[in-house]
Write an enzyme that holds these catalytic residues in place. Structure first.
Site, PDB file in Angstrom:
ATOM      1  N   ARG A  85       0.828  -1.215   0.000  1.00 29.89           N
ATOM      2  CA  ARG A  85       0.000   0.000   0.000  1.00 29.89           C
ATOM      3  C   ARG A  85       0.862   1.265   0.000  1.00 29.89           C
ATOM      4  O   ARG A  85       0.649   2.165  -0.810  1.00 29.89           O
ATOM      5  CB  ARG A  85      -0.909  -0.013   1.228  1.00 29.89           C
ATOM      6  N   ILE A  86       1.846   1.334   0.898  1.00 29.85           N
ATOM      7  CA  ILE A  86       2.671   2.536   0.977  1.00 29.85           C
ATOM      8  C   ILE A  86       3.609   2.623  -0.223  1.00 29.85           C
ATOM      9  O   ILE A  86       3.759   3.687  -0.835  1.00 29.85           O
ATOM     10  CB  ILE A  86       3.465   2.554   2.293  1.00 29.85           C
ATOM     11  N   SER A 102       9.933   0.979 -10.931  1.00 30.47           N
ATOM     12  CA  SER A 102       9.784  -0.476 -10.902  1.00 30.47           C
ATOM     13  C   SER A 102       9.807  -0.894  -9.439  1.00 30.47           C
ATOM     14  O   SER A 102      10.277  -0.151  -8.574  1.00 30.47           O
ATOM     15  CB  SER A 102      10.912  -1.169 -11.682  1.00 30.47           C
ATOM     16  N   ARG A 153      11.809   0.385   8.131  1.00 35.64           N
ATOM     17  CA  ARG A 153      12.305  -0.027   9.438  1.00 35.64           C
ATOM     18  C   ARG A 153      13.831  -0.086   9.396  1.00 35.64           C
ATOM     19  O   ARG A 153      14.416  -0.632   8.458  1.00 35.64           O
ATOM     20  CB  ARG A 153      11.732  -1.404   9.832  1.00 35.64           C
ATOM     21  N   GLU A 182      17.689   2.474  16.738  1.00 37.28           N
ATOM     22  CA  GLU A 182      16.967   3.640  17.278  1.00 37.28           C
ATOM     23  C   GLU A 182      16.819   3.507  18.791  1.00 37.28           C
ATOM     24  O   GLU A 182      16.576   2.405  19.308  1.00 37.28           O
ATOM     25  CB  GLU A 182      15.579   3.737  16.636  1.00 37.28           C
ATOM     26  N   HIS A 200      12.523  10.156  12.271  1.00 34.02           N
ATOM     27  CA  HIS A 200      11.399   9.215  12.209  1.00 34.02           C
ATOM     28  C   HIS A 200      10.064   9.954  12.250  1.00 34.02           C
ATOM     29  O   HIS A 200       9.183   9.653  13.054  1.00 34.02           O
ATOM     30  CB  HIS A 200      11.473   8.194  13.352  1.00 34.02           C
ATOM     31  N   GLY A 202       7.681   9.853  10.250  1.00 33.58           N
ATOM     32  CA  GLY A 202       6.513   9.070   9.832  1.00 33.58           C
ATOM     33  C   GLY A 202       5.698   8.565  10.981  1.00 33.58           C
ATOM     34  O   GLY A 202       4.531   8.198  10.826  1.00 33.58           O
TER      35      GLY A 202
END
Length: 208
Positions: A85-86, A102, A153, A182, A200, A202
């Site tokens: 999806r992302i 691609s 990740r 992290e 980070h 997101g």
């Protein structure tokens, strides 16, 4: 590296804009004209409204890619690892810049896109199979002078191997929003002028 920073910020936060194609082009042109004063699109989520100056800066920088890097033939082929999806949303926005896109799903071999892409962008989940998916061997397969972007990740990338590839000149640069250990960031990465690091962002959404 400014163009890479813009593209990275765009990939991380541009998914929230919900605009692409002709509308996306109009939004970019408006950003180029108005900069940080550009208002949020109608119906934008609260996260976008709160962080719009940062998002606008990223997309305005991404105009550098659209107007300078692309005409010069720089970084025109994007390879996406994790075409879910992302990853698919990123692909749609990259095509709005005229990039050749691609991608592979996580169960598929990434060898072909590693060897033919100017930019590799990772959008896969962290599993036992994807841990250190990007390692010394896969980095060696990447096109010389290409870029690596990781907004998925941190442990998917072997950061020591990435640093080696950057220091040797095999990779031209990297854009990272996540890190292997992290919240600690590898000091070798922080010392490199061809690496863009983000905190980070997101994960800074109400939904997350």
């Amino acid at each position: 590296i400014a163009g890479l920073a813009g593209v990275l910020l765009l990939l991380v936060s541009g998914i929230y804009l919900g605009v692409q194609g002709k509308g996306y082009r109009q939004f970019l042109e408006s950003l180029a004209k108005n900069g940080a004063n550009q208002p949020a699109p109608r119906g934008a989520p609260p996260f976008l409204v709160r962080t719009l100056p940062v998002v606008n800066t990223g997309i305005a920088l991404a105009v550098v890619f659209d107007m300078v890097m692309k005409p010069a033939g720089i970084a025109t082929a994007l390879g996406i690892i994790g075409l879910g999806r992302i990853g698919s949303a990123v692909a749609a926005r990259a095509r709005a810049f005229g990039m050749e896109v691609s991608g592979v799903r996580r169960a598929e071999s990434s060898h072909a896109i590693l060897e033919t892409s100017d930019v590799i962008s990772i959008h896969a989940p962290l599993t036992d199979e994807t841990r250190h998916l990007i390692n010394a061997g896969t980095l060696a397969r990447m096109r010389k002078g290409s870029y690596l972007i990781n907004t998925a990740r941190g442990p998917i990338v072997d950061e020591e191997a990435l640093c080696d590839a950057l220091e040797s000149g095999h990779l031209a640069g990297a854009g990272l929003d996540v890190y292997e250990h992290e919240p600690v960031v590898n000091p070798r990465l922080l010392a490199m002028r061809n690496v863009v690091v983000l905190p980070h962002i997101g994960s800074a959404t109400t939904e997350a």
